[in-house]
Scaffold this active site. Structure first.
Site, mmCIF file in Angstrom:
data_model
loop_
_atom_site.group_PDB
_atom_site.id
_atom_site.type_symbol
_atom_site.label_atom_id
_atom_site.label_comp_id
_atom_site.label_asym_id
_atom_site.label_seq_id
_atom_site.Cartn_x
_atom_site.Cartn_y
_atom_site.Cartn_z
ATOM 1 N N ASP A 12 30.872 23.043 42.824
ATOM 2 C CA ASP A 12 30.944 24.016 41.732
ATOM 3 C C ASP A 12 30.291 23.517 40.437
ATOM 4 O OD1 ASP A 12 32.670 25.484 43.509
ATOM 5 O OD2 ASP A 12 34.369 24.311 42.803
ATOM 6 N N GLU A 64 32.804 35.660 43.597
ATOM 7 C CA GLU A 64 33.444 34.680 42.718
ATOM 8 C C GLU A 64 32.336 33.937 41.986
ATOM 9 O OE1 GLU A 64 35.709 32.303 45.535
ATOM 10 O OE2 GLU A 64 33.952 31.174 46.154
HETATM 11 O O1 FUB Z 1 35.868 24.836 44.746
HETATM 12 C C1 FUB Z 1 36.962 25.689 44.947
HETATM 13 C C2 FUB Z 1 36.532 27.113 44.986
HETATM 14 O O2 FUB Z 1 35.602 27.292 46.048
HETATM 15 C C3 FUB Z 1 35.767 27.549 43.767
HETATM 16 O O3 FUB Z 1 36.577 27.860 42.686
HETATM 17 C C4 FUB Z 1 35.007 28.686 44.337
HETATM 18 O O4 FUB Z 1 34.008 29.171 43.513
HETATM 19 C C5 FUB Z 1 34.509 28.083 45.612
HETATM 20 O O5 FUB Z 1 33.407 27.248 45.401
#
Ligand code: FUB
Length: 444
Positions: free
Chosen positions: A31, A202
């Protein structure tokens, strides 16, 4: 348990990486949010770790955050821990739930936003904030989460008029809320980001270029999986028009990105788990991104070479190549600097590595291991049959896993940035020449 560091997966590596993909290898990182502050490129990723013994963790195991800065042309320095899960004032202890963060500057202060599991169990994730005078912290963490916001993946944007916006969420809908001047409270209730395509989304990340607003996000297609998509609009609040994908699905796991301009080039930062082989142990990566004339974005294809321009004193990890022929790459098995090497360097073997800065260089070093073979390898610039700048005779180092750093003078002065070609010339009949771990230009 006080602090659980993400696991060292190449035990013995120093805590820096070399700007080829993946960016760092001493921690698993995911991320990545990239930000340029005063000309320096910083990365604010999350980190992945193995669950502690006895802890059942079907989801990600994410203990906290480190901050990285690109030093020189190609060296990522780990600036240390920014926040551990058990330092979150309002968080659940040992939740391993420190998902994707962001950091942004406003009026000379740096604000770091992160999701965590609240101890009051009022939501799956709440979003907290800390403030610092410096991009690498230390941050002073707010005692409570931001009221009125629940969800994951904070993405921040400060417009040219100084107004700040918090984007967040994971699901069919993503949200935006303007922030108050204090950056710690929302100025209006979160609103849905309108006109986005259907599907799970997301990783909201908004940036502005030439007056246009690009709302980018991770987007899951049922048949394909995670992609990175984007929409364009004329205001930070939209409406936006979906434009397509910036990156196709690269594996059966998440992807999560950010986009930043550094030294005149746009870069897509993202993650992949190709190194660990397990989609909960990810590694951040970066590749250059281009805009078309109409302002839309050309699709980015993941490379090994990645970004960055190694200069004098920085390792040129040739195994993260731009092109390879009649050679292979493999993990260094033993006795060398952990990582990958170029091996099986057959007659007519070639490895190309783009963008090396020769400024100030007088000599070239090569980290090699060699069994009983004769021949040489040479380094040329700009094209395969370009100028020879260094020549290394193959020398028996004691075996294919016995490593030695060899140094040769540059055959003539070279200035500026050049693509580099390594050509392997084993003697007639030999099946291979050397194992090559890395090259390095030196001034003396
Ligand atoms: O890294 C944990 C979660 O997985 C993140 O918050 C999302 O965007 C995905 O990458």
């Amino acid at each position: 348990m006080k602090h659980v560091a993400a696991l060292l997966f190449f035990a013995g590596l120093v805590s820096e990486g070399f700007a080829q993909n993946p960016l760092v290898t001493h921690l698993y990182t995911a991320d990545p949010t990239a930000r340029v502050f005063d000309g320096a490129l910083y990365l604010y990723p999350s980190s992945d770790a193995f669950p502690p013994p006895g802890v059942d963790m079907p989801r990600f195991c994410m203990p906290g955050y480190h901050i990285f800065r690109l030093d020189g042309g190609a060296t990522w320095t780990d600036l240390g821990s920014a926040l551990d899960q058990n330092e979150v004032p309002w968080g659940t202890r040992d939740s391993f739930a420190m998902w994707a963060p962001d950091c942004i500057r406003k009026d000379g202060k740096y604000y770091y936003y992160y999701p965590a599991e609240p101890a009051d169990k009022s939501a799956f994730r709440r979003i907290g904030v800390g403030v610092s005078d410096r991009p690498e912290g230390p941050f002073s963490w707010e005692a409570n989460y931001i009221e009125g916001v629940s969800g994951i993946d904070p993405g921040l944007f400060v417009d040219d008029d100084g107004k700040a916006y918090l984007y967040f969420g994971g699901g069919q809908e993503l949200f935006v809320a303007p922030l108050k001047e204090n950056m710690r409270e929302i100025a209006a209730p979160p609103a849905k980001v309108e006109h986005l395509p259907a599907g799970y989304k997301e990783g909201s990340f908004l940036f502005k270029r030439e007056g246009r607003y690009y709302f980018t996000f991770a987007h899951v297609f049922p048949e394909e999986g995670y992609t990175i998509g984007y929409a364009m609009g004329s205001s930070p609040l939209g409406p936006f028009t979906y434009q397509g994908k910036i990156m196709d699905n690269i594996s059966n796991g998440t992807n999560h990105h950010s986009i930043e301009q550094y030294q005149g080039r746009w870069i897509l930062f993202y993650h992949w788990w190709d190194v660990s082989g397990f989609n909960k142990l990810r590694s951040m990566r970066a590749d250059y991104m281009e805009f078309k004339e109409d302002g839309t974005i050309g699709k980015v294809v993941p490379t090994l070479r990645g970004i960055g321009t190694p200069g004098v004193g920085e390792r040129i990890e040739v195994d993260r190549h731009s092109e390879i022929r009649n050679c292979e790459t493999a993990f260094v098995v033993d006795g060398g600097d952990k990582g990958w090497m170029v091996c099986e360097t057959k007659p007519n073997g070639m490895v190309r590595f783009d963008r090396v800065d020769f400024t100030g260089a007088k000599k070239l070093q090569a980290r090699v291991a060699c069994g009983q073979r004769d021949g040489f390898f040479e380094v040329r610039i700009d094209k395969e049959w370009g100028k020879v700048v260094a020549k290394f005779p193959a020398a028996h180092t004691g075996g294919w896993d016995v490593w030695s750093t060899e140094t040769q003078p540059l055959l003539e002065p070279v200035e500026g940035v050049h693509d580099l070609y390594v050509l392997f010339k084993p003697d007639w009949g030999s099946t291979k020449l050397v194992n090559l771990n890395w090259l390095r230009l030196v001034a003396e």
